[in-house]
Design an enzyme around this catalytic site. Structure first.
Site, PDB file in Angstrom:
ATOM      1  N   SER A 125       0.660  -1.250  -0.064  1.00  0.00           N
ATOM      2  CA  SER A 125       0.106  -0.255  -0.006  1.00  0.00           C
ATOM      3  C   SER A 125       0.840   1.108  -0.062  1.00  0.00           C
ATOM      4  O   SER A 125       0.526   2.397  -0.474  1.00  0.00           O
ATOM      5  CB  SER A 125      -0.947  -0.121   1.078  1.00  0.00           C
ATOM      6  OG  SER A 125      -0.105  -0.295   2.394  1.00  0.00           O
TER       7      SER A 125
ATOM      8  N   HIS B 150      -3.306  -3.338  -5.874  1.00  0.00           N
ATOM      9  CA  HIS B 150      -3.726  -2.841  -4.535  1.00  0.00           C
ATOM     10  C   HIS B 150      -4.992  -3.075  -4.277  1.00  0.00           C
ATOM     11  O   HIS B 150      -5.900  -2.255  -4.791  1.00  0.00           O
ATOM     12  CB  HIS B 150      -3.282  -1.284  -4.301  1.00  0.00           C
ATOM     13  CG  HIS B 150      -3.428  -0.713  -3.002  1.00  0.00           C
ATOM     14  ND1 HIS B 150      -4.014   0.282  -3.040  1.00  0.00           N
ATOM     15  CD2 HIS B 150      -2.989  -1.246  -1.850  1.00  0.00           C
ATOM     16  CE1 HIS B 150      -4.066   0.828  -1.486  1.00  0.00           C
ATOM     17  NE2 HIS B 150      -3.467  -0.215  -1.027  1.00  0.00           N
TER      18      HIS B 150
ATOM     19  N   GLU C 278      -6.594  -1.262  -7.425  1.00  0.00           N
ATOM     20  CA  GLU C 278      -5.877  -0.295  -8.319  1.00  0.00           C
ATOM     21  C   GLU C 278      -4.663  -1.133  -9.100  1.00  0.00           C
ATOM     22  O   GLU C 278      -3.982  -2.084  -8.274  1.00  0.00           O
ATOM     23  CB  GLU C 278      -5.005   0.700  -7.218  1.00  0.00           C
ATOM     24  CG  GLU C 278      -6.115   1.509  -6.867  1.00  0.00           C
ATOM     25  CD  GLU C 278      -5.396   2.608  -5.612  1.00  0.00           C
ATOM     26  OE1 GLU C 278      -5.838   3.915  -5.784  1.00  0.00           O
ATOM     27  OE2 GLU C 278      -4.336   2.282  -5.101  1.00  0.00           O
TER      28      GLU C 278
ATOM     29  N   ASN D 220      -5.192   6.345  -1.574  1.00  0.00           N
ATOM     30  CA  ASN D 220      -4.713   6.850  -0.381  1.00  0.00           C
ATOM     31  C   ASN D 220      -4.175   8.303  -0.646  1.00  0.00           C
ATOM     32  O   ASN D 220      -4.163   9.175   0.209  1.00  0.00           O
ATOM     33  CB  ASN D 220      -3.593   5.972  -0.129  1.00  0.00           C
ATOM     34  CG  ASN D 220      -4.343   4.531   0.605  1.00  0.00           C
ATOM     35  OD1 ASN D 220      -5.645   4.795   0.826  1.00  0.00           O
ATOM     36  ND2 ASN D 220      -3.606   3.490   0.719  1.00  0.00           N
TER      37      ASN D 220
HETATM   38  P1  NAI Z   1      -0.493  -9.031   7.659  1.00  0.00           P
HETATM   39  O1  NAI Z   1       0.407  -8.707   8.833  1.00  0.00           O
HETATM   40  O2  NAI Z   1      -1.968  -9.193   8.304  1.00  0.00           O
HETATM   41  O3  NAI Z   1       0.067 -10.125   7.101  1.00  0.00           O
HETATM   42  C1  NAI Z   1       1.154 -10.407   6.456  1.00  0.00           C
HETATM   43  C2  NAI Z   1       1.380 -11.834   6.383  1.00  0.00           C
HETATM   44  O4  NAI Z   1       2.737 -11.975   5.503  1.00  0.00           O
HETATM   45  C3  NAI Z   1       1.759 -12.439   7.596  1.00  0.00           C
HETATM   46  O5  NAI Z   1       0.925 -13.608   7.871  1.00  0.00           O
HETATM   47  C4  NAI Z   1       3.099 -13.019   7.824  1.00  0.00           C
HETATM   48  O6  NAI Z   1       3.323 -14.153   8.388  1.00  0.00           O
HETATM   49  C5  NAI Z   1       3.389 -13.027   6.198  1.00  0.00           C
HETATM   50  N1  NAI Z   1       4.731 -13.142   6.071  1.00  0.00           N
HETATM   51  C6  NAI Z   1       5.986 -12.096   6.353  1.00  0.00           C
HETATM   52  N2  NAI Z   1       6.815 -12.703   5.626  1.00  0.00           N
HETATM   53  C7  NAI Z   1       6.624 -13.793   4.757  1.00  0.00           C
HETATM   54  C8  NAI Z   1       7.438 -14.367   3.729  1.00  0.00           C
HETATM   55  N3  NAI Z   1       8.851 -14.211   3.838  1.00  0.00           N
HETATM   56  N4  NAI Z   1       6.798 -15.240   3.292  1.00  0.00           N
HETATM   57  C9  NAI Z   1       5.461 -15.510   3.135  1.00  0.00           C
HETATM   58  N5  NAI Z   1       4.722 -14.881   4.149  1.00  0.00           N
HETATM   59  C10 NAI Z   1       5.342 -13.959   4.974  1.00  0.00           C
HETATM   60  O7  NAI Z   1      -0.595  -7.852   6.750  1.00  0.00           O
HETATM   61  P2  NAI Z   1      -1.588  -7.408   5.675  1.00  0.00           P
HETATM   62  O8  NAI Z   1      -2.176  -6.371   6.166  1.00  0.00           O
HETATM   63  O9  NAI Z   1      -2.239  -8.481   5.138  1.00  0.00           O
HETATM   64  O10 NAI Z   1      -0.787  -6.516   4.713  1.00  0.00           O
HETATM   65  C11 NAI Z   1      -0.042  -7.164   3.780  1.00  0.00           C
HETATM   66  C12 NAI Z   1       0.366  -6.413   2.278  1.00  0.00           C
HETATM   67  O11 NAI Z   1      -0.857  -5.812   1.839  1.00  0.00           O
HETATM   68  C13 NAI Z   1       1.255  -5.161   2.825  1.00  0.00           C
HETATM   69  O12 NAI Z   1       2.072  -4.883   1.871  1.00  0.00           O
HETATM   70  C14 NAI Z   1       0.226  -4.196   3.159  1.00  0.00           C
HETATM   71  O13 NAI Z   1       0.805  -2.756   3.003  1.00  0.00           O
HETATM   72  C15 NAI Z   1      -0.761  -4.337   2.112  1.00  0.00           C
HETATM   73  N6  NAI Z   1      -2.123  -3.662   2.217  1.00  0.00           N
HETATM   74  C16 NAI Z   1      -2.857  -3.912   3.412  1.00  0.00           C
HETATM   75  C17 NAI Z   1      -4.054  -3.502   3.679  1.00  0.00           C
HETATM   76  C18 NAI Z   1      -4.854  -3.360   4.818  1.00  0.00           C
HETATM   77  O14 NAI Z   1      -5.880  -2.880   4.943  1.00  0.00           O
HETATM   78  N7  NAI Z   1      -4.090  -4.329   6.035  1.00  0.00           N
HETATM   79  C19 NAI Z   1      -4.725  -2.530   2.345  1.00  0.00           C
HETATM   80  C20 NAI Z   1      -4.127  -2.953   1.318  1.00  0.00           C
HETATM   81  C21 NAI Z   1      -2.668  -3.232   1.114  1.00  0.00           C
END
Ligand code: NAI
Length: 665
Positions: free
Chosen positions: A423, A444, A456, A494
């Site tokens: 994001s 995104h 996006e 955003n």
């Molecule tokens: P989260 O913290 O809920 O999940 C991230 C996951 O990635 C965790 O389960 C973690 O164990 C895993 N992970 C970390 N390193 C890893 C690896 N080397 N291989 C495989 N898995 C790995 O984070 P979330 O919120 O799901 O965000 C993920 C991405 O999405 C980020 O880039 C964030 O910026 C983006 N994003 C988040 C939004 C939100 O509302 N939470 C909205 C839009 C984008």
């Protein structure tokens, strides 16, 4: 020039069989050509004294008549509105006044002006089919059923018409029959033309008696009032002009004769269809149809890569949501990779959401079958060689992302599409981590993924057009509405929200209450106010973004430094669990020179903040088309559909002219 013949009449014995077909168009709609040929057909029916009845049937298999052509309404001025309003009313009044029985034979979409036309007939017969839907959905495009609908439908079916018109809902043929909107329903295998002819003959001969109860409307004020109150609860008190006007037309019109009621309706529809909200709604309707089918946005003639297997990296909030949407909308196999501890909780979460959807009958495939297509792994396996597309949703940390991409590229084929759900990180900064970066882009999503329609698609400097086209194809497959843009901090949605939030915080620092600022935004029609939104996503999230942008935001700094990260995140935020503002947060609000602002000033100031970012995004070619910014705001943030998006609204209110001497559209 001759008008195109939409309506044609054939006299069969003593019956006029009128077929209508807007040749070359997918749908039949009311246009000037359609009205001209309809009136010519009425001329010939009126002339021919031997005709004992007339039948109206569509020449298209899937559509009866879908209503007014909205292109006709979008830019009309008062003079044009009067002309079009008169055309509808005079044509349908003429049909209703024919001295012979008339039957509308309905198969396919019979909506808005299509149903109003059918209501002006003596009787209606409908064929059950997947495409047969019947209703008056005008309020959904900011209009009212103003071609007789607010008068003829209640007189035909009584009070249930109020709800149908207020909610703009559609009915299947059988339900329309149960409500007495249609007089006869036939099954999908029957011959509609033959059945309609014999139905008309039966009416002519008096063999069938049509049910036309004399409805008592003495409680109309009370019933309409209750319907309005119920409706206002669903909009949190916001009076949408079309819905309110439709109710007024029913309430006033049913106290007088049909002729007088139609006159009242005509006056009311004139005001409504010239309103900014109607034009905003119609714009949203066109934005919706443009983005409903993302494949239409692909380069002409492009043959997309076949997508049979997807991989999702990261099984957190976003990875889970993305997986749900791939499973429920496609036949693809999905492999998800995360640390071992994340796998079972992720699967359990997905099953819970899918079970909920199945309970609401929203899934075509049994949940077990969907779950069988999901494989979860803690290490890369040979299966990654067959993966066509990878969506990365791991921690938002550039070093984690770099490691993930380097590992990934050693296990997938060179033509595997790779997309990041980041994001806030730049696509161009991550591109060097990916081999063959032309296949790499941003994708995104918004949270919760299975509820938010927008995605996006972010084009990096090295991203190829084929990758963008393939991602549009993927968006179509998982039923998302796409916004294609170039790499930019915050991409589009955003980026639009940050200055808007800064303005909102400024108003609070000037002494305007949080409730007042958030309330101004929700009464404008946004689902949540900016301060509530900040609290929900976590107060540290925008704070970090502002720090990254070099912007010092004193209130957020105070709040975050004191450990107030939002009610959900840290148990402490701007709000208490009961929804009221936490008084303990007030001393943390930085002070500026006091400036009391009215609700309108707050609304205008926030809209101006959005418009200024949009201007900058367009000037820097982050987006090519202003309409796409409106798509992002409507389906990414819940910007009110009846305002048509911030840029359309700025055009309609004169703000664009004031700021730039020009309109965006
Ligand atoms: P989260 O913290 O809920 O999940 C991230 C996951 O990635 C965790 O389960 C973690 O164990 C895993 N992970 C970390 N390193 C890893 C690896 N080397 N291989 C495989 N898995 C790995 O984070 P979330 O919120 O799901 O965000 C993920 C991405 O999405 C980020 O880039 C964030 O910026 C983006 N994003 C988040 C939004 C939100 O509302 N939470 C909205 C839009 C984008």
């Amino acid at each position: 020039m001759n008008s195109k013949k939409v309506f044609t009449v054939k006299i069969e014995d003593t019956i006029a069989v009128v077929t209508f077909d807007a040749v070359g168009e997918v749908m039949n709609t009311w246009t000037d050509d359609a009205f001209q040929s309809f009136n010519e057909v009425l001329d010939s029916i009126e002339r021919e004294e031997t005709i004992k009845g007339a039948l109206f049937i569509s020449g298209k298999p899937q559509t009866f008549l879908a209503g007014a052509n909205l292109k006709m309404v979008e830019y009309m001025d008062e003079k044009e509105q009067r002309r079009v309003g008169n055309l509808f009313h005079s044509s349908f009044d003429r049909l209703a006044a024919l001295p012979i029985p008339t039957v509308a034979a309905i198969n396919g979409h019979c909506l808005g002006g299509g149903l109003e036309f059918a209501l002006a007939c003596t009787a209606r017969i409908a064929q059950e089919s997947k495409t047969t839907i019947i209703g008056l959905p005008e309020v959904n495009v900011g209009l009212i059923p103003g071609a007789g609908g607010t008068q003829r439908l209640p007189r035909l079916i009584g009070y249930p018409a109020i709800d149908l018109i207020l909610t703009g809902s559609f009915l299947k043929a059988r339900k329309a029959y149960d409500l007495n909107i249609v007089d006869k329903v036939i099954d999908g295998d029957s011959d509609l033309l033959q059945e309609s002819k014999s139905f008309l003959q039966d009416i002519i001969s008096g063999k069938v008696a049509l049910s036309r109860p004399d409805h008592d409307f003495s409680r109309i004020d009370e019933i309409v009032e209750k319907a309005c109150q119920d409706f206002l609860r669903s909009t949190r008190g916001r009076e949408l002009p079309a819905q309110m006007a439709a109710m007024k037309s029913i309430r006033e019109g049913l106290k007088v004769t049909l002729k007088e009621g139609l006159k009242i309706e005509k006056e009311i529809v004139r005001h409504v269809s010239l309103s900014k909200e109607a034009k905003g709604c119609i714009n949203t309707f066109f934005l919706k149809t443009t983005t409903d089918k993302p494949k239409g946005l692909m380069t002409k003639g492009f043959e997309p890569k076949k997508l049979t297997r997807a991989a999702v990296l990261g099984f957190g909030t976003m990875g889970r949501g993305i997986t749900i949407d791939i499973l429920r909308n496609t036949n693809m196999q999905v492999i998800v990779k995360d640390i071992p501890e994340a796998l079972e909780p992720g699967k359990a979460f997905i099953r819970k959401i899918l079970d909920g959807m199945a309970a609401k009958k929203k899934l075509k495939t049994p949940v077990d079958e969907l779950m069988n297509r999901l494989t979860v792994v803690a290490d890369y396996t040979d299966d990654f060689r067959d993966v066509d597309i990878v969506v990365e949703a791991v921690f938002e940390d550039i070093t984690v992302k770099e490691q993930v991409y380097r590992e990934l590229c050693s296990v997938v084929e060179d033509d595997c599409l790779i997309a990041s759900n980041t994001s806030s990180l730049s696509i161009d900064t991550m591109a060097p981590f990916v081999t063959h970066p032309k296949r790499f882009a941003g994708l995104h999503f918004f949270s919760p993924v299975w509820m938010m329609q927008l995605v996006e698609i972010v084009r990096g400097t090295q991203t190829s057009q084929a990758t963008i086209d393939n991602l549009l194809n993927f968006a179509a497959a998982i039923r998302k509405r796409p916004l294609v843009c170039r790499d930019n901090p915050g991409f589009v949605v955003n980026a639009m929200l940050f200055p808007y939030l800064l303005n909102a915080l400024q108003y609070i620092e000037e002494g305007n209450s949080i409730d007042k600022v958030d309330g101004a935004v929700t009464s404008f029609g946004m689902p949540v106010g900016p301060i509530r939104l900040t609290d929900d996503v976590g107060i540290d999230v925008p704070y970090k973004v502002f720090v990254g942008m070099g912007v010092k935001q004193a209130t957020l700094e105070n709040v975050v430094n004191d450990g107030w990260l939002g009610l959900k995140k840290s148990g402490k935020g701007f709000f208490l669990p009961d929804g009221s503002v936490d008084p303990k947060v007030l001393p943390l609000i930085a002070k500026r020179e006091t400036k009391e602002r009215t609700v309108e000033e707050i609304q205008e100031g926030l809209l101006e903040a959005l418009v200024k970012v949009a201007r900058d995004l367009l000037d820097r070619n982050v987006v090519d088309d202003p309409r796409m910014i409106d798509v992002g705001m409507i389906w990414g943030t819940g910007f009110p559909a009846d305002r048509g998006g911030p840029l359309k609204w700025a055009d309609l209110t004169g703000l664009s002219e004031k700021l730039y001497g020009n309109t965006f559209y």
